[in-house]
Every structure is written in structure tokens, then in C-alpha cells.
Write an enzyme that holds these catalytic residues in place. Structure first.
Site, PDB file in Angstrom:
ATOM      1  CB  ILE A   1      44.708  41.213  40.629  1.00 52.91           C
ATOM      2  CG1 ILE A   1      44.292  39.828  40.127  1.00 52.91           C
ATOM      3  CG2 ILE A   1      44.922  42.186  39.493  1.00 52.91           C
ATOM      4  CD1 ILE A   1      42.950  39.822  39.386  1.00 52.91           C
ATOM      5  CB  CYS A   2      48.098  38.900  38.535  1.00 53.73           C
ATOM      6  SG  CYS A   2      49.112  37.968  37.366  1.00 53.73           S
ATOM      7  N   GLY A   3      50.618  39.411  39.546  1.00 52.24           N
ATOM      8  CA  GLY A   3      51.999  39.751  39.865  1.00 52.24           C
ATOM      9  C   GLY A   3      52.156  40.952  40.762  1.00 52.24           C
TER      10      GLY A   3
ATOM     11  CB  THR B   1      50.025  39.618  45.082  1.00 54.39           C
ATOM     12  OG1 THR B   1      50.484  38.575  44.192  1.00 54.39           O
ATOM     13  CG2 THR B   1      48.556  39.888  44.808  1.00 54.39           C
TER      14      THR B   1
ATOM     15  CB  ALA C   1      42.453  38.611  43.499  1.00 50.95           C
TER      16      ALA C   1
END
Length: 220
Positions: free
Chosen positions: A102-104, A106, A153
Site C-alpha cells: 500500500i502507498c509508497g 507500491t 492500494a
């Protein structure tokens, strides 16, 4: 049922609010959660919490895990300190063991080439484009995406992130999964009755399996 633990990557600037829905739901159905750091030294989250890892990254093996969760952190975008976690994600995916980012995180997976051939999402498409990865055509403008055993996400979607994790691990399915999402994402009070009924049914099944009364099984 004996389940392998779920492993949560922890590192300095770890975005501690991004895993709460997922990990709480997993623990409630019997999963053990274990934290994995760069080493065994304590780390400090973005929320100022101090976490001492249960094990070091080098000691984590895909065959010992049900899932690896990678959250956002400032460090994903400020250098290569967290690149070893993306490489570990590659080990997991190659072994067919789920990874949820999730977030960074990715962006870390994008730099590792793990999103080139998989449907995925993130904060916004041009955030990942800045990594110069080759998977731009596979980017999906949505809250959370599952492709095979990989969940991705954006940073504002911890509930959708948890929903995809639950679906992948079959924690909740169908009407129950939908009810869980409606309750925690949409504050739909009517969904609570479905979840309560599912929990009671699970307790009854557990009691029948062990020869205990349902209320006794629910307490143990």
C-alpha cells in the site's frame, strides 16, 4: 486450523495507520502477526510509535508465511534503504506466497519490476510513472487491486486494502465480505447484522468441531 503467520514489514517512517484494518481482521480469525525489520533494532513509525521487530528481513522465508504486508514510508522515496524489502517481495511472489503493498510500497515494487506485468494501483498513476517502470498500461484507477497473489492500494484506502487481503486469504467471502466493507468504509449500520450472524455461525461450527457448546467455543 493452523495457519502460517502474517508478516508485517516495519521500518523507520512506517505508515502505521495503513495496516490496522487488515491486521485486526486477520488476528480475529486466528492469524498470528509478526513484524519484520531490516534487522532487530527498534524502528519509529510516522505516528511516533517505537516497534521492535520480531525477526530480521534476512531470516524471513516465504514458506514460513501466509502473507507479507508492505506499507508506505518516507524512506521508499528518499533512497534505496527499503529496496531489500522489495526484493523479498519478489521472493514471495516467485514462490506463490501473497504480498500486499500500500502507498509508497507500491513504488518500491515498481522499481523492482514487480508491477510491469501485473494489474495494480497506487496513489496516482504519475507517482509510479516517476519510477520509470514499464507497467503503466497495467495501472488501474481504483481503490485497491488484486492480481494473482499481489494486492496493491493507494494511501487513502486502508479499508479497501484490507478487503482485498481478506478476499485473497478467504477470511471473508461473498455477502460477508461485502458487509464488512460497507460497515467500515460506508458506515452502513445494516451490515453489522450480517457480520454478527456470520460470527455466530463460525462460533457454532467451532463448537460442533470440538464438542463444546457454541458459547464456550466463542470464549476460548
Amino acid at each position: 486450523m493452523t495457519r502460517k503467520p502474517v508478516h508485517i514489514a516495519v521500518y523507520d517512517t512506517f505508515a502505521d495507520w495503513e495496516t490496522g484494518y487488515a491486521t485486526t481482521g486477520l488476528v480475529r480469525v486466528g492469524y498470528e502477526t509478526r513484524t519484520v525489520g531490516p534487522d532487530l533494532e527498534p524502528v519509529t513509525t510516522l505516528g511516533g510509535l517505537r516497534v521492535t521487530p520480531d525477526l530480521a528481513l534476512d531470516d524471513l522465508r516465504p514458506e514460513d508465511s501466509s502473507l507479507l504486508i508492505l506499507t508506505g514510508a518516507d524512506l521508499w522515496d528518499s533512497g534505496d534503504d527499503l529496496a531489500p524489502f522489495a526484493r523479498k517481495a519478489r521472493e514471495f511472489l516467485d514462490a506463490g506466497v501473497p504480498v500486499a503493498a500500500i502507498c509508497g510500497a507500491t513504488a518500491g515494487l515498481a522499481r523492482e519490476g514487480l508491477l510491469d506485468d501485473r494489474a495494480h494501483t497506487s496513489a496516482i498513476s504519475f507517482y509510479l510513472a516517476a519510477t520509470e517502470y514499464k507497467g503503466g498500461e497495467r495501472y488501474v484507477e481504483t481503490d485497491a487491486v488484486t492480481d494473482g497473489v499481489l494486492v496493491t492500494a493507494g494511501p487513502t484506502e486502508p479499508v479497501a486494502f484490507a478487503r482485498e487481503v481478506f478476499a485473497l486469504l478467504k477470511v471473508y467471502e461473498g455477502e460477508v465480505l461485502d458487509a464488512w466493507y460497507r460497515l467500515f468504509h460506508d458506515s452502513d449500520a445494516s451490515a453489522y447484522e450480517i457480520l454478527e450472524a456470520a460470527e455466530q455461525a463460525a462460533e457454532q461450527a467451532a463448537g460442533e468441531a470440538t464438542g463444546q457448546a457454541p458459547e464456550q467455543a466463542g470464549r476460548e
